[in-house]
Scaffold this motif. Structure first.
Motif, short mmCIF file in Angstrom:
data_model
loop_
_atom_site.label_atom_id
_atom_site.label_comp_id
_atom_site.label_asym_id
_atom_site.label_seq_id
_atom_site.Cartn_x
_atom_site.Cartn_y
_atom_site.Cartn_z
N ALA A 99 -0.96 -15.04 -4.84
CA ALA A 99 -0.96 -15.12 -3.38
C ALA A 99 0.41 -15.58 -2.90
O ALA A 99 1.02 -16.47 -3.48
N GLY A 100 0.91 -14.91 -1.85
CA GLY A 100 2.23 -15.22 -1.30
C GLY A 100 3.33 -14.31 -1.83
O GLY A 100 4.40 -14.23 -1.23
N GLU A 101 3.09 -13.64 -2.94
CA GLU A 101 4.09 -12.71 -3.48
C GLU A 101 3.96 -11.36 -2.79
O GLU A 101 2.99 -11.10 -2.09
N SER A 102 4.96 -10.52 -2.99
CA SER A 102 4.99 -9.20 -2.35
C SER A 102 4.91 -8.09 -3.37
O SER A 102 5.32 -8.24 -4.51
N ILE A 103 4.37 -6.96 -2.91
CA ILE A 103 4.31 -5.74 -3.71
C ILE A 103 5.00 -4.65 -2.90
O ILE A 103 4.74 -4.51 -1.70
N ALA A 104 5.89 -3.90 -3.52
CA ALA A 104 6.53 -2.75 -2.88
C ALA A 104 6.03 -1.50 -3.60
O ALA A 104 6.12 -1.40 -4.82
N ARG A 105 5.51 -0.56 -2.83
CA ARG A 105 4.97 0.68 -3.41
C ARG A 105 5.70 1.88 -2.82
O ARG A 105 5.75 2.05 -1.62
N ASN A 106 6.23 2.72 -3.70
CA ASN A 106 6.96 3.91 -3.27
C ASN A 106 5.98 5.06 -3.11
O ASN A 106 5.37 5.52 -4.07
N THR A 107 5.82 5.52 -1.87
CA THR A 107 4.94 6.63 -1.56
C THR A 107 5.72 7.64 -0.72
O THR A 107 6.23 7.29 0.34
N ASP A 108 5.81 8.85 -1.20
CA ASP A 108 6.53 9.92 -0.47
C ASP A 108 7.96 9.51 -0.15
O ASP A 108 8.43 9.69 0.98
N ASP A 109 8.66 8.94 -1.14
CA ASP A 109 10.06 8.50 -1.00
C ASP A 109 10.25 7.46 0.09
O ASP A 109 11.31 7.36 0.71
N TYR A 148 3.66 -4.94 0.86
CA TYR A 148 2.39 -5.64 1.03
C TYR A 148 2.56 -7.09 0.59
O TYR A 148 3.21 -7.37 -0.41
N GLU A 149 1.95 -8.01 1.32
CA GLU A 149 1.92 -9.41 0.93
C GLU A 149 0.54 -9.71 0.34
O GLU A 149 -0.48 -9.38 0.94
N PHE A 183 -14.28 -8.15 -16.67
CA PHE A 183 -13.86 -8.52 -15.33
C PHE A 183 -12.72 -7.63 -14.87
O PHE A 183 -11.83 -7.27 -15.65
N GLN A 184 -12.74 -7.27 -13.59
CA GLN A 184 -11.72 -6.44 -12.96
C GLN A 184 -10.88 -7.31 -12.03
O GLN A 184 -11.42 -7.97 -11.15
N ALA A 185 -9.56 -7.33 -12.24
CA ALA A 185 -8.67 -8.07 -11.36
C ALA A 185 -8.55 -7.34 -10.02
O ALA A 185 -8.43 -6.11 -9.98
N CYS A 186 -8.58 -8.12 -8.92
CA CYS A 186 -8.51 -7.56 -7.58
C CYS A 186 -7.55 -8.38 -6.72
O CYS A 186 -7.47 -9.59 -6.87
N LEU A 187 -6.85 -7.70 -5.82
CA LEU A 187 -5.96 -8.36 -4.87
C LEU A 187 -6.32 -7.93 -3.46
O LEU A 187 -6.66 -6.77 -3.24
N ALA A 188 -6.22 -8.85 -2.51
CA ALA A 188 -6.28 -8.50 -1.09
C ALA A 188 -4.87 -8.61 -0.56
O ALA A 188 -4.15 -9.58 -0.86
N VAL A 189 -4.44 -7.62 0.21
CA VAL A 189 -3.06 -7.58 0.72
C VAL A 189 -3.06 -7.30 2.21
O VAL A 189 -4.03 -6.77 2.76
N LYS A 190 -1.94 -7.66 2.84
CA LYS A 190 -1.72 -7.22 4.22
C LYS A 190 -0.40 -6.49 4.26
O LYS A 190 0.55 -6.82 3.52
N ILE A 191 -0.33 -5.46 5.08
CA ILE A 191 0.89 -4.64 5.18
C ILE A 191 1.96 -5.42 5.92
O ILE A 191 1.69 -5.98 6.99
N VAL A 192 3.15 -5.44 5.37
CA VAL A 192 4.28 -6.15 5.97
C VAL A 192 5.22 -5.16 6.63
O VAL A 192 6.09 -5.53 7.39
N ASP A 193 5.05 -3.90 6.36
CA ASP A 193 5.92 -2.83 6.80
C ASP A 193 6.35 -2.98 8.20
O ASP A 193 6.26 -2.89 9.20
#
Length: 67
Positions: free
Chosen positions: A26-36, A41-42, A57-67
């Protein structure tokens, strides 16, 4: 690598799945490249959901868009 499900933090809708070398916190960011174009996401929550049929068990994350 761990398979992780990424959910919209507001609606609990599955956005995508991904392979991670380590589980983002929690608090870290994810950057995902989609269509260049990078979408950012935070991570707001982390949990593990049990798949009772598979017995794992399946790992899951909830994110919010920072874009």
């Amino acid at each position: 690598m761990a398979q992780v499900e990424i959910y919209d933090g507001e609606g609990d809708e599955l956005l995508f799945t991904g392979q991670f070398d380590f589980l983002p916190r929690a608090g870290e960011s994810i950057a995902r490249n989609t269509d260049d174009y990078f979408h950012y996401y935070e991570v707001i929550d982390v949990w593990h959901r049990e798949d009772s049929e598979a017995g794992r068990f399946q790992a899951c994350l909830a994110v919010k868009i920072v874009d």
